[in-house]
Write a protein that holds these residues in place. Structure first.
Motif, short mmCIF file in Angstrom:
data_model
loop_
_atom_site.label_atom_id
_atom_site.label_comp_id
_atom_site.label_asym_id
_atom_site.label_seq_id
_atom_site.Cartn_x
_atom_site.Cartn_y
_atom_site.Cartn_z
N ALA A 103 -7.59 -1.93 0.87
CA ALA A 103 -7.41 -0.49 0.96
C ALA A 103 -8.18 0.27 -0.12
O ALA A 103 -8.86 1.26 0.16
CB ALA A 103 -5.92 -0.15 0.86
N GLN B 172 -4.65 2.25 7.20
CA GLN B 172 -3.46 1.47 7.53
C GLN B 172 -3.64 0.68 8.83
O GLN B 172 -3.28 -0.49 8.90
CB GLN B 172 -2.25 2.40 7.65
CG GLN B 172 -0.92 1.67 7.72
CD GLN B 172 -0.57 0.97 6.42
OE1 GLN B 172 -0.25 1.60 5.43
NE2 GLN B 172 -0.63 -0.35 6.42
N VAL C 298 0.83 -1.20 0.00
CA VAL C 298 0.00 0.00 0.00
C VAL C 298 0.87 1.26 0.00
O VAL C 298 0.59 2.24 -0.70
CB VAL C 298 -0.94 0.00 1.22
CG1 VAL C 298 -1.78 1.28 1.26
CG2 VAL C 298 -1.86 -1.22 1.18
N SER D 151 -3.90 -6.74 0.58
CA SER D 151 -3.93 -5.46 1.28
C SER D 151 -4.35 -4.32 0.35
O SER D 151 -5.09 -3.41 0.76
CB SER D 151 -2.55 -5.15 1.89
OG SER D 151 -1.56 -5.05 0.89
N LEU E 79 -5.96 -2.20 8.21
CA LEU E 79 -5.30 -3.26 7.43
C LEU E 79 -4.48 -4.17 8.34
O LEU E 79 -4.54 -5.40 8.22
CB LEU E 79 -4.39 -2.64 6.37
CG LEU E 79 -5.03 -2.13 5.08
CD1 LEU E 79 -3.97 -1.47 4.21
CD2 LEU E 79 -5.69 -3.29 4.33
#
Length: 408
Positions: free
Chosen positions: A250, A257, A30, A246, A260
């Motif tokens: 997202a 964050q 990410v 991820s 996640l």
């Protein structure tokens, strides 16, 4: 069975799982896609997929040959150390990355992933050497289970750093975690053979010859060939899910964050539970049944993920997928050991890595291209289910994979 060797082997999985969790799966994908590249048009997905595919392509091509060299020249442990150093050093340099340094980040990701995935060839090849036949399924599952514990711990350490925006400290922590906890493997796993009468050139030539011989030998073994073809297909789905999970959470479902990391922590707990719960059945029921059940579960999960709309629904799907994550990987490794002749572990696991890493070339590229083409990740999610379904059908036609306890 040497307990010290088993523990040190499992600890290496504990060590490298920090990379798998923080760098390959949760935080760095990410960060790279959104901060380093910019992902408003899907460019981040595309560059991330390219880096993973290139690194896997290199590992896929080199693994069988390096496996042959390792067996012939007695360099298994030293090559494991070299690849581990490459990964740790590359991740350390991540701390100097700045927004817009797309190409430098691409190179570092590629090198780090080569170090991580290439080293697994030699790590996996220790399994038949340190564990008796009737415990290989269990030891394989223990390795993955302990590895999930490493993922959980490393993410717990990373969570406050991520909330504080100290990402450079996260990369340094990950490198140190990998380096420190891998040390027991280099101290206690069986040492390299001393083959002073063979020069590096001789070892290299013989290694290449042995690799080609091994490839031809496996291709002639009908069931081993069928197994590896099935593995090639379904592992593409597994790798794609791991690499893009991820980013999917997202971008499509709006996870922050911290969310996640929390999601991945819970998934790792369910994966750990699945790995340990099915460790003994892998030997008593046979790895084929375990892998089949896991792939069936993942096919349902992939189709369901296409339709979910809320974060809560995605949480449920992700946790269900986690139950099958450790079992499919551990069961596959235990299944393959049934085809490996004694004394050719590194060569055969080089081919195993060739197939496994080859399966990580197409999937990430397809996911990235489909995501960019449709400007949506949902069509890319559904394509993953196809890999699981086809792999499941092919695996059902493979003979073998029965209970290991009957082979005493």
């Amino acid at each position: 069975m040497n307990r010290k060797q088993i523990i040190s082997w499992c600890l290496f999985d504990f060590a490298n799982s920090s990379y798998s969790a923080v760098i390959a799966a949760v935080i760095f994908p990410v960060y790279y896609a959104n901060v380093i590249v910019g992902n408003s048009t899907g460019a981040g997905d595309l560059w991330w997929g390219r880096a993973i595919s290139l690194s896997m392509f290199f590992v896929a091509l080199s693994s069988p040959f390096l496996g042959g060299i390792a067996d012939y020249a007695g360099l298994r442990k030293r090559l494991l150390g070299l690849y581990t150093f490459l990964c740790v050093a590359s991740v350390t340099v991540f701390s100097s990355l700045a927004p817009g340094e797309v190409l430098i980040g691409f190179i570092l990701i590629t090198l780090a992933n080569i170090g991580m995935e290439g080293g697994l060839v030699f790590y996996n090849s220790f399994l038949p050497q340190i564990a008796p036949v009737d415990h290989q399924g269990r030891v394989s599952s223990w390795g993955f289970g302990v590895g999930y514990s490493g993922s959980i711990l490393s993410l717990l350490i990373a969570l406050p750093l991520a909330r504080a925006g100290r990402f450079e400290l996260i990369w340094l922590m990950t490198a140190a975690f990998f380096a420190v906890f891998s040390l027991p493997a280099f101290l206690f796993l069986p040492g390299d053979r001393d083959l002073k009468d063979r020069s590096a050139l001789q070892a290299g030539i013989a290694g290449f010859k042995n690799a080609w011989t091994t490839l031809a030998e496996i291709w002639q073994r009908r069931e081993a060939r069928k197994f590896l073809i099935a593995y090639l297909i379904y592992e593409d789905g597994v790798n794609t899910v791991i690499i893009f999970s991820s980013l999917l959470a997202a971008v499509t479902f709006g996870f922050g964050q911290g969310e996640l990391i929390g999601l991945y922590l819970v998934v790792q707990c369910t994966a750990l539970a699945g790995a340990f719960l099915l460790s003994k059945p892998t030997d008593t029921w046979g790895p084929k049944k375990i892998v089949t059940l896991s792939l069936f579960l993942w096919a349902i999960v992939a189709v369901t993920a296409y339709f979910v709309q809320t974060k809560g629904q995605f949480w449920a799907v992700a946790c269900t997928a986690g139950l099958g994550l450790g079992s499919v990987q551990a069961g596959t490794r235990a299944f393959y050991t049934q085809f490996v002749p004694r004394g050719k572990e590194a060569e055969y696991f080089g081919v195993y890595s060739l197939v496994g890493k080859s399966s990580a070339i197409l999937g990430p590229l397809v996911f990235g291209e489909v995501s960019r083409a449709f400007n949506s990740q949902r069509p890319a999610i559904l394509s993953v289910a196809v890999f699981f379904i086809i792999g499941l059908i092919l695996l059902s036609r493979v003979q073998g994979g029965g209970p290991n306890v009957k082979r005493r």
